[in-house]
Scaffold this motif. Structure first.
Motif, PDB file in Angstrom:
ATOM      1  N   TYR A  90       0.833  -1.200   0.000  1.00 27.55           N
ATOM      2  CA  TYR A  90       0.000   0.000   0.000  1.00 27.55           C
ATOM      3  C   TYR A  90       0.870   1.253   0.000  1.00 27.55           C
ATOM      4  N   ASP A 107      -6.051   2.507 -10.240  1.00 28.18           N
ATOM      5  CA  ASP A 107      -5.489   2.428  -8.884  1.00 28.18           C
ATOM      6  C   ASP A 107      -5.490   1.002  -8.353  1.00 28.18           C
ATOM      7  N   ALA A 108      -6.602   0.294  -8.557  1.00 28.47           N
ATOM      8  CA  ALA A 108      -6.700  -1.074  -8.034  1.00 28.47           C
ATOM      9  C   ALA A 108      -5.710  -1.990  -8.746  1.00 28.47           C
ATOM     10  N   PRO A 115      -6.457   4.308   3.260  1.00 31.94           N
ATOM     11  CA  PRO A 115      -7.352   4.040   2.128  1.00 31.94           C
ATOM     12  C   PRO A 115      -8.685   4.758   2.294  1.00 31.94           C
ATOM     13  N   THR A 167     -12.421   1.113   0.499  1.00 33.22           N
ATOM     14  CA  THR A 167     -11.319   0.487  -0.251  1.00 33.22           C
ATOM     15  C   THR A 167     -10.321  -0.204   0.681  1.00 33.22           C
ATOM     16  N   GLU A 168     -10.677  -0.352   1.944  1.00 31.20           N
ATOM     17  CA  GLU A 168      -9.752  -0.973   2.891  1.00 31.20           C
ATOM     18  C   GLU A 168      -9.395  -2.401   2.483  1.00 31.20           C
ATOM     19  N   ARG A 225      -9.075  -3.666  -0.425  1.00 27.61           N
ATOM     20  CA  ARG A 225      -8.072  -3.674  -1.489  1.00 27.61           C
ATOM     21  C   ARG A 225      -6.664  -3.610  -0.888  1.00 27.61           C
TER      22      ARG A 225
END
Length: 337
Positions: free
Chosen positions: A145, A159-160, A195, A199-200, A202
């Motif tokens: 991250y 982004d992902a 995040p 989106t945590e 991810r």
């Protein structure tokens, strides 16, 4: 009974002699920073630095020995900054301090590099040849991250997808590491730039991808404050980490304790107990008291291992102060016996 382990996540300050030598050999400009293909006198100098770092840790009595990351001009951005699929851009402030790194602009697929594995092989050889030949090696990597947050994506376009690619890259690098007892994944951005809501998962999936590439105990080392409580809960449940690193030097340490009380904890814990950015040397008794303060507030937790660590990397300190902090951590484990 909880095992107390004195360790650090690495990234040590260059010795004064090495700063002068490397400045003469490499130059003083952005373009003179490490590219990953150094050789000759530059490589020999870093070999000497690595040997000094290993000796420092063995002399201090640490329970885990890291390579020390003397080559990491770009701090935790290093594995990308020296990658052939990355072009380094302008100088960027390294979090909220007076250090800077080159912006790693990812312009191609992040294939295997082997740069960090080669460093660790050299460190393992040094340990094996020392009087303490069985001292356990610990590996250090940026967490996926934080590394994705520090970099610029000019290739993956999403982004992902970029965060997943960074995680896959780190997992591939990790698979080439020599045997190691512990892996520190450095994740300061989880605190400083968490995040976005929703989106945590991810972020925790990316960490779990890296953690799954090693049989070692994995410590997700966060610092510069307490984690958001929702993110903390996700990390405990989903990151596949053996331990979370918790900053007990920061002023919001009560929030950290609340998170543990409210949401539980990983099987082990890593406590940031000495200030990696302050030259004041903590007494071993003070470090031990901080461990007992934490454990006294989370009596329901029964940790397999408690890592006694600095709350940040140590490269901010003069070399004599960093060595003193290593000794304080090691001595604190003896106070706690």
């Amino acid at each position: 009974m909880t095992e107390r382990v004195a360790a650090t996540p690495g990234i040590y300050p260059l010795p004064d002699w090495a700063k002068g030598t490397l400045s003469d050999l490499k130059g003083h400009q952005k373009g003179d920073l490490l590219s990953g293909d150094e050789g000759g006198e530059i490589a020999e100098t870093y070999d000497e630095v690595r040997a000094e770092f290993v000796d420092d840790q063995l002399e201090a009595g640490l329970d885990r020995v890291v390579e020390g990351q003397g080559r990491w001009d770009d701090m935790i951005a290093h594995p990308l900054a020296v990658h052939e699929g990355v072009e380094t851009g302008g100088i960027v402030r390294y979090y909220d301090n007076n250090n800077f790194y080159r912006d790693p602009r990812v312009v191609d697929d992040l294939g295997f590099s082997g740069d960090v594995a080669a460093e660790l092989e050299a460190a393992a050889d040094l340990i094996a040849g020392s009087a303490a030949g069985d001292a356990p090696l610990a590996a250090t990597l940026p967490g996926p991250y934080s590394l994705a947050e520090l970099a610029t994506d000019e290739h993956y376009g999403d982004d992902a997808a970029f965060q997943a690619a960074v995680a896959d890259f780190l997992a591939g690098e990790l698979e080439a590491f020599p045997a190691h007892e512990t892996l520190f994944l450095l994740e300061p951005s989880l605190v400083t730039d968490p995040p976005a809501d929703g989106t945590e998962e991810r972020a925790t999936d990316a960490i779990a991808t890296v953690a799954g590439a090693t049989d070692a105990d994995v410590v997700v080392q966060t610092y510069w404050g307490a984690l958001d409580e929702k993110l903390y809960a996700h990390l405990v449940d989903e990151a596949d980490a053996d331990a979370l690193g918790l900053d007990l030097v920061a002023g919001d340490r009560d929030d950290t304790v609340y998170n543990v009380q409210e949401y539980g904890a990983t099987d082990s814990v890593s406590l940031g107990l000495v200030d990696g950015q302050n030259t004041l040397i903590e007494e071993p008794e003070t470090v031990a008291e901080r461990v007992e303060w934490f454990e006294g507030r989370v009596p329901a937790a029964d940790f397999e291992t408690t890592y006694l660590t600095p709350n940040t990397e140590l490269f901010y300190l003069p070399e004599n102060k960093y060595r003193a902090k290593l000794k304080a951590l090691a001595a604190a484990t003896e106070v706690l016996e």
